[in-house]
Motif scaffolding. Structure first.
Motif, mmCIF file in Angstrom:
data_model
loop_
_atom_site.group_PDB
_atom_site.id
_atom_site.type_symbol
_atom_site.label_atom_id
_atom_site.label_comp_id
_atom_site.label_asym_id
_atom_site.label_seq_id
_atom_site.Cartn_x
_atom_site.Cartn_y
_atom_site.Cartn_z
ATOM 1 N N ASP A 474 0.829 -1.204 0.000
ATOM 2 C CA ASP A 474 0.000 0.000 0.000
ATOM 3 C C ASP A 474 0.866 1.257 0.000
ATOM 4 O O ASP A 474 0.593 2.228 -0.728
ATOM 5 C CB ASP A 474 -0.926 0.003 1.220
ATOM 6 N N PHE A 475 1.900 1.275 0.829
ATOM 7 C CA PHE A 475 2.789 2.440 0.862
ATOM 8 C C PHE A 475 3.498 2.619 -0.482
ATOM 9 O O PHE A 475 3.727 3.754 -0.922
ATOM 10 C CB PHE A 475 3.826 2.279 1.987
ATOM 11 N N TRP A 476 3.817 1.524 -1.138
ATOM 12 C CA TRP A 476 4.456 1.610 -2.451
ATOM 13 C C TRP A 476 3.510 2.228 -3.475
ATOM 14 O O TRP A 476 3.911 3.072 -4.286
ATOM 15 C CB TRP A 476 4.890 0.206 -2.907
ATOM 16 N N LEU A 477 2.241 1.833 -3.460
ATOM 17 C CA LEU A 477 1.267 2.406 -4.387
ATOM 18 C C LEU A 477 1.080 3.904 -4.144
ATOM 19 O O LEU A 477 0.951 4.689 -5.094
ATOM 20 C CB LEU A 477 -0.078 1.680 -4.247
ATOM 21 N N LEU A 478 1.058 4.300 -2.879
ATOM 22 C CA LEU A 478 0.937 5.721 -2.564
ATOM 23 C C LEU A 478 2.166 6.497 -3.038
ATOM 24 O O LEU A 478 2.055 7.646 -3.472
ATOM 25 C CB LEU A 478 0.737 5.907 -1.058
ATOM 26 N N MET A 479 3.338 5.875 -2.961
ATOM 27 C CA MET A 479 4.551 6.520 -3.469
ATOM 28 C C MET A 479 4.442 6.761 -4.974
ATOM 29 O O MET A 479 4.789 7.837 -5.472
ATOM 30 C CB MET A 479 5.769 5.651 -3.155
ATOM 31 N N VAL A 480 3.944 5.768 -5.713
ATOM 32 C CA VAL A 480 3.771 5.916 -7.161
ATOM 33 C C VAL A 480 2.782 7.041 -7.460
ATOM 34 O O VAL A 480 2.987 7.850 -8.374
ATOM 35 C CB VAL A 480 3.299 4.586 -7.778
ATOM 36 N N LEU A 481 1.693 7.116 -6.689
ATOM 37 C CA LEU A 481 0.710 8.183 -6.884
ATOM 38 C C LEU A 481 1.343 9.545 -6.621
ATOM 39 O O LEU A 481 1.084 10.515 -7.351
ATOM 40 C CB LEU A 481 -0.480 7.964 -5.954
ATOM 41 N N ALA A 482 2.171 9.635 -5.582
ATOM 42 C CA ALA A 482 2.840 10.902 -5.284
ATOM 43 C C ALA A 482 3.729 11.335 -6.434
ATOM 44 O O ALA A 482 3.711 12.497 -6.864
ATOM 45 C CB ALA A 482 3.659 10.767 -3.995
ATOM 46 N N LEU A 483 4.514 10.422 -6.975
ATOM 47 C CA LEU A 483 5.376 10.760 -8.105
ATOM 48 C C LEU A 483 4.561 11.142 -9.338
ATOM 49 O O LEU A 483 5.009 11.932 -10.178
ATOM 50 C CB LEU A 483 6.295 9.583 -8.428
ATOM 51 N N GLY A 484 3.355 10.572 -9.455
ATOM 52 C CA GLY A 484 2.492 10.914 -10.576
ATOM 53 C C GLY A 484 2.100 12.385 -10.597
ATOM 54 O O GLY A 484 1.774 12.939 -11.669
ATOM 55 N N MET A 485 2.124 13.051 -9.435
ATOM 56 C CA MET A 485 1.791 14.474 -9.398
ATOM 57 C C MET A 485 2.802 15.300 -10.183
ATOM 58 O O MET A 485 2.479 16.382 -10.678
ATOM 59 C CB MET A 485 1.726 14.964 -7.945
ATOM 60 N N LEU A 486 4.046 14.801 -10.285
ATOM 61 C CA LEU A 486 5.064 15.540 -11.036
ATOM 62 C C LEU A 486 4.672 15.720 -12.490
ATOM 63 O O LEU A 486 5.036 16.719 -13.127
ATOM 64 C CB LEU A 486 6.409 14.810 -10.944
ATOM 65 N N ALA A 487 3.909 14.763 -13.044
ATOM 66 C CA ALA A 487 3.513 14.843 -14.452
ATOM 67 C C ALA A 487 2.541 15.990 -14.713
ATOM 68 O O ALA A 487 2.434 16.465 -15.853
ATOM 69 C CB ALA A 487 2.891 13.516 -14.891
ATOM 70 N N LEU A 488 1.818 16.440 -13.682
ATOM 71 C CA LEU A 488 0.851 17.525 -13.862
ATOM 72 C C LEU A 488 1.472 18.904 -13.705
ATOM 73 O O LEU A 488 0.875 19.897 -14.134
ATOM 74 C CB LEU A 488 -0.303 17.366 -12.854
ATOM 75 N N LEU A 489 2.634 18.981 -13.076
ATOM 76 C CA LEU A 489 3.240 20.293 -12.839
ATOM 77 C C LEU A 489 3.581 21.049 -14.121
ATOM 78 O O LEU A 489 3.361 22.267 -14.197
ATOM 79 C CB LEU A 489 4.491 20.129 -11.963
ATOM 80 N N PRO A 490 4.125 20.375 -15.178
ATOM 81 C CA PRO A 490 4.423 21.129 -16.410
ATOM 82 C C PRO A 490 3.191 21.720 -17.089
ATOM 83 O O PRO A 490 3.316 22.626 -17.925
ATOM 84 C CB PRO A 490 5.092 20.078 -17.317
ATOM 85 N N LEU A 491 1.991 21.214 -16.761
ATOM 86 C CA LEU A 491 0.771 21.750 -17.363
ATOM 87 C C LEU A 491 0.389 23.098 -16.767
ATOM 88 O O LEU A 491 -0.439 23.819 -17.326
ATOM 89 C CB LEU A 491 -0.390 20.762 -17.165
ATOM 90 N N MET A 492 0.984 23.450 -15.624
ATOM 91 C CA MET A 492 0.641 24.694 -14.943
ATOM 92 C C MET A 492 1.598 25.813 -15.361
ATOM 93 O O MET A 492 2.792 25.589 -15.565
ATOM 94 C CB MET A 492 0.699 24.504 -13.424
ATOM 95 N N LYS A 493 1.037 27.010 -15.495
ATOM 96 C CA LYS A 493 1.846 28.186 -15.786
ATOM 97 C C LYS A 493 2.260 28.863 -14.482
ATOM 98 O O LYS A 493 1.520 28.841 -13.496
ATOM 99 C CB LYS A 493 1.048 29.181 -16.637
ATOM 100 N N ARG A 494 3.432 29.463 -14.515
ATOM 101 C CA ARG A 494 3.865 30.213 -13.334
ATOM 102 C C ARG A 494 2.981 31.441 -13.174
ATOM 103 O O ARG A 494 2.750 32.184 -14.153
ATOM 104 C CB ARG A 494 5.327 30.637 -13.467
ATOM 105 N N PRO A 495 2.443 31.676 -11.970
ATOM 106 C CA PRO A 495 1.583 32.858 -11.781
ATOM 107 C C PRO A 495 2.387 34.136 -11.936
ATOM 108 O O PRO A 495 3.605 34.153 -11.718
ATOM 109 C CB PRO A 495 1.070 32.686 -10.347
ATOM 110 N N PRO A 496 1.740 35.230 -12.326
ATOM 111 C CA PRO A 496 2.459 36.504 -12.472
ATOM 112 C C PRO A 496 3.030 36.959 -11.144
ATOM 113 O O PRO A 496 2.441 36.727 -10.083
ATOM 114 C CB PRO A 496 1.370 37.468 -12.979
#
Length: 509
Positions: A474-496
């Motif tokens: 279970d902890f391993w699956l949660l680790m994979v989910l946490a790393l998956g958040m990195l894939a969404l960061l490039p979709l965000m623009k830096r705020p002004p």
């Protein structure tokens, strides 16, 4: 509401913080008191779970229309009504004399409490200028993130030293203070008296979310899709959510504006917030029984052992709030994700005799990781969003966090049960009286599979070892989910960038 000229900003901040903390605490504070409620209300173990289900379901259903209510009646009216209703419902829960009364009052408590977190967030975003929102979100985030972590500890203390009814009565003084502060100092805000409510859209969303919440809450108890009830709830959940999406895309005036999802920062933020909800609540739900059943910690001691995560979260929130106004918030989030993933990876190697030093260090760092993700996430998600959509956005963010917590807890619990059974079967295949390892006198004395007592003790140990493996998975699956958040960061623009730096003491002007 002008962001630059709001009087009594400090008082409003404290009231919003108290409202947020009350709602966040009540999601978990009653968990440890359930066995005591069961006896006091003459309920079965199956029936008493409705004390939790009714609250969660009502809060989830009524989170989405908060934006419409604010537009129709004004923020102050909705906020004051929500705090007052939540406080009265809390007192009624404490005074309940039967299970039926408790479930009814918990429904009301969840219904009134649904608006508290999104209203607090949108209020804080509105009363602070852009250069001070990092510090403001750090203060607000303490209630959202720390409340669920400290809830079981506070609930255990009140139940053990006073009575389970004080788990609800404790809201009375804080609710009254927040109510008076908001009533006298929060500006009224704009309202549109002619706007009509989208009953069809709300109805199908309520059907989908309500059926999903009940299915997730009762699935493990009823053996999931081996139960007709769970199948019906799954069909209703899928149908309701599908009809809601179709209606939102085709209706002339749906109560959630579709244009809110065109904002890339906000859309990506919803995905990250869902993952944060899964990890925040699932790790708490896993760690408490791990320490109690495998580590043999007393209930209160297990609660205290988990408290350092809250301290790490609070410290990280204040640091992240200041950093987010000076450096790219996406980098701050990436750092938090990596820290969070490392702590979950470290937990995959834990055994029940893990040292207290390791336990405290890892949980503190896990709180630090969550804090570094949560605050910049709220800043980036709302940075480019139309101010008119902030309340709707805060409602959706809260809804996704709630869904993440419900799905995370249910999914991890189901995986834990399934993986324990699989690991038990794998190890049992290699147990036989012919195995030479049982020839050792020390092992033969206690774990002799040829005798009934020896086989029973051996089965207990195999189950224990299988549980350890299941927790690691279970902890391993949660680790994979946490790393998956990195894939969404490039979709965000830096705020002004803000026009001015965040002053050292601006958070409580």
């Amino acid at each position: 509401m002008s962001e630059q000229t709001v009087p009594h900003r400090g008082i409003i901040t404290v009231c919003a913080m108290v409202a947020t903390l009350m709602q966040a605490l009540d999601g978990t504070i009653a968990n440890v008191a359930l066995p005591y409620m069961q006896g006091g209300l003459a309920a079965t173990s199956d029936q008493i779970t409705w004390v939790l289900t009714s609250y969660i379901t009502a809060a989830a259903i009524l989170t989405a229309p908060v934006g419409f209510l604010v537009t129709r009646f004004g923020r102050r009216a909705v906020f004051v009504a929500s705090v007052g209703g939540f406080t009265l419902a809390s007192v009624a829960c404490g005074a309940a004399q039967s299970l039926e009364q408790m479930v009814l009052f918990r429904l009301l408590q969840g219904a009134f409490g649904a608006a508290l977190v999104p209203l607090s967030q949108s209020t804080m975003l509105d009363i602070y200028p852009p250069e001070q929102r990092g510090s403001a979100m750090a203060i607000w985030g303490m209630g959202v993130m720390v409340g669920p972590i400290l809830g079981p500890t506070l609930g255990g203390y009140l139940t053990e030293n006073l009575n389970w009814r004080w788990v609800f009565y404790v809201n009375l003084p804080f609710g009254l203070l927040a109510l008076l502060g908001l009533l006298f100092f929060l500006p009224k805000g704009e309202q549109q008296s002619g706007r009509r409510f989208d009953w069809l859209g709300f109805g199908v969303l309520a059907l989908g979310v309500g059926a999903l919440q009940i299915m997730l809450d009762r699935g493990e108890l009823l053996n999931w899709f081996g139960s007709t009830e769970i199948i019906v709830e799954a069909v209703l959940a899928g149908l309701g959510l599908y009809l809601f999406l179709v209606h939102m895309a085709t209706a002339e005036r749906p109560f959630i504006p579709p244009r809110i999802f065109r904002n890339r920062n906000f859309a990506a933020g919803l995905g990250i917030m869902f993952a944060v909800g899964v990890i925040l609540f699932a790790t708490s739900a896993l760690l408490a029984p791990y320490l109690q059943t495998l580590g043999n910690y007393p209930v209160f001691t297990a609660g205290l052992a988990m408290a350092p995560r809250g301290l790490g979260t609070m410290a990280a929130m204040f640091i992240a709030g200041r950093l987010a106004s000076r450096v790219d918030p996406r980098k701050v989030m990436a750092f938090g994700v990596l820290v969070l993933a490392w702590t979950l990876w470290d937990m995959t190697g834990w055994t029940p005799d893990v040292s207290m030093t390791t336990l405290v260090t890892t949980t503190i760092l896990q709180g630090v990781g969550l804090g570094f993700v949560f605050i910049p996430l709220n800043l980036v998600a709302f940075a480019t969003l139309d101010p008119a959509l902030r309340t709707d956005g805060a409602s959706l963010i809260s809804l996704l966090r709630n869904l993440g917590s419900a799905i995370g807890i249910s999914a991890m619990a189901a995986m834990l049960t399934r993986n324990t059974q699989i690991a038990h079967a794998d190890m049992a295949m290699h147990i036989s009286p012919l195995n030479r390892v049982f020839d050792y006198p020390a092992i033969h004395h206690w774990w002799n599979p040829a005798t009934i007592p020896g086989a029973s003790l051996l089965n207990q140990e195999v189950t224990r070892q299988a549980s350890i493996i299941a927790y690691m998975n279970d902890f391993w699956l949660l680790m994979v989910l946490a790393l998956g958040m990195l894939a969404l960061l490039p979709l965000m623009k830096r705020p002004p960038k803000a026009a001015a730096p965040d002053p050292a003491h601006a958070a409580m002007d």
